[in-house]
Design a protein around this motif. Structure first.
Motif, PDB file in Angstrom:
ATOM      1  N   ALA A 100      47.087  -5.860  31.586  1.00 56.16           N
ATOM      2  CA  ALA A 100      47.332  -6.667  32.780  1.00 56.16           C
ATOM      3  C   ALA A 100      46.041  -7.248  33.334  1.00 56.16           C
ATOM      4  O   ALA A 100      46.024  -8.368  33.856  1.00 56.16           O
ATOM      5  N   ASN A 104      47.290 -10.858  33.397  1.00 58.41           N
ATOM      6  CA  ASN A 104      47.896 -11.204  34.673  1.00 58.41           C
ATOM      7  C   ASN A 104      47.116 -12.322  35.362  1.00 58.41           C
ATOM      8  O   ASN A 104      45.892 -12.288  35.424  1.00 58.41           O
ATOM      9  N   GLY A 232      54.950  -9.846  34.163  1.00 63.04           N
ATOM     10  CA  GLY A 232      53.726  -9.740  34.939  1.00 63.04           C
ATOM     11  C   GLY A 232      52.489  -9.506  34.117  1.00 63.04           C
ATOM     12  O   GLY A 232      51.387  -9.524  34.645  1.00 63.04           O
ATOM     13  N   SER A 233      52.631  -9.241  32.827  1.00 61.56           N
ATOM     14  CA  SER A 233      51.435  -8.974  32.024  1.00 61.56           C
ATOM     15  C   SER A 233      51.388  -9.806  30.749  1.00 61.56           C
ATOM     16  O   SER A 233      50.521  -9.597  29.923  1.00 61.56           O
TER      17      SER A 233
END
Length: 285
Positions: A100, A104, A232-233
């Motif tokens: 992430a 991200n 989200g990642s």
């Protein structure tokens, strides 16, 4: 039971100017103007080599006090940037994990980091002024110095407009290395002698930065086409950016390794960052 309002962690506590920063407007401006980096770089190259020709038959300038102020101001900016982005990166690593932290996109829009991400890419334009001290003081200008300035400015603006994965690592590493490097330059400009191993350590840190940059670029390439990424990642980038970033970091790695060998392994007393030509080593993002 009463609800408790928890204060954000120190790494996410924002100053008022960071909170007010409009990252959406910054992104729109960069989308519309990122090609101006080519204009800046073209003017830079013309002024650098035109300036060298202009100074050829003229006495060199001292410029010690302006150089101290210049280096000190960039050192302070880089130290603060390293603390702020480093704190946010540490928060990402501890709460979301390594993947992430690379993939991200919150580094471009999150608290604290959004301001310093934009400040980072904009700072690459005024940093071109480094070379003026080399030209006006008639010091040796190596290829690595001006090549770095040109490529890092264009790549930074090109990448920010798309908010590609990996940017958080690139910026944080660069802030940290610049904090060391510009502090060293300020001390040297002030006339203080710095142990030679410290200069070698700074160049070694730059080499490590390039190696990590290549690692991040490789992971972005691997993960951006991985359809198993969790929400989200997932890594958002494009092949052209990964290719240009890889070529840039690879060229930096080879050039820095060659510089290190020439200055600290093969070279004698005259080699290295600390030989009086304070700006012979370069800064890389």
């Amino acid at each position: 039971m009463m609800n408790e309002t928890r204060d954000p962690p120190l790494s996410l506590s924002e100053f008022s100017f960071e909170r007010r920063f409009d990252e959406r407007g910054a992104g729109e401006w960069m989308q519309a103007n990122w090609r101006q980096s080519f204009v800046f770089c073209g003017l830079y190259v013309m002024l650098v080599f035109g300036g060298r020709h202009f100074m050829r038959e003229r006495p060199k300038l001292n410029l010690r006090k302006p150089l101290i102020l210049w280096s000190l101001s960039l050192a302070v900016f880089s130290i603060v940037g390293a603390v702020r982005t480093g704190g946010y990166m540490s928060h990402m690593l501890s709460t979301s994990g390594f993947r992430a932290s690379i993939c991200n996109e919150s580094f471009y829009s999150g608290p604290v980091s959004k301001f310093w991400a934009y400040a980072f890419v904009l700072s690459k334009a005024p940093e071109l002024g480094d070379t003026a001290f080399i030209v006006l003081r008639k010091q040796r200008l190596i290829f690595l110095h001006w090549y770095h300035h040109v490529t890092v400015l264009m790549y930074s603006w090109y990448s920010y407009k798309d908010r590609v994965a990996g940017g958080g690592w690139f910026m944080t590493m660069n802030y940290c290395v610049h904090a060391l490097m510009y502090s060293y330059y300020a001390v040297r400009a002030a006339g203080y002698r710095v142990p030679r191993p410290l200069a070698a350590l700074i160049t070694a840190a730059q080499i490590a930065q390039m190696a990590m940059g290549l690692t991040v670029a490789a992971l972005v390439w691997r993960w951006m086409s991985d359809d198993t990424g969790t929400s989200g990642s997932d890594c958002r980038s494009h092949l052209e950016n990964v290719v240009w970033g890889t070529l840039m970091y690879l060229s930096y790695l080879l050039l820095f390794m060659h510089f290190f060998y020439q200055a600290y392994v093969k070279g004698g007393k005259g080699g290295g960052v600390g030989n009086g030509a304070e700006r012979k080593a370069v800064k890389v993002e």
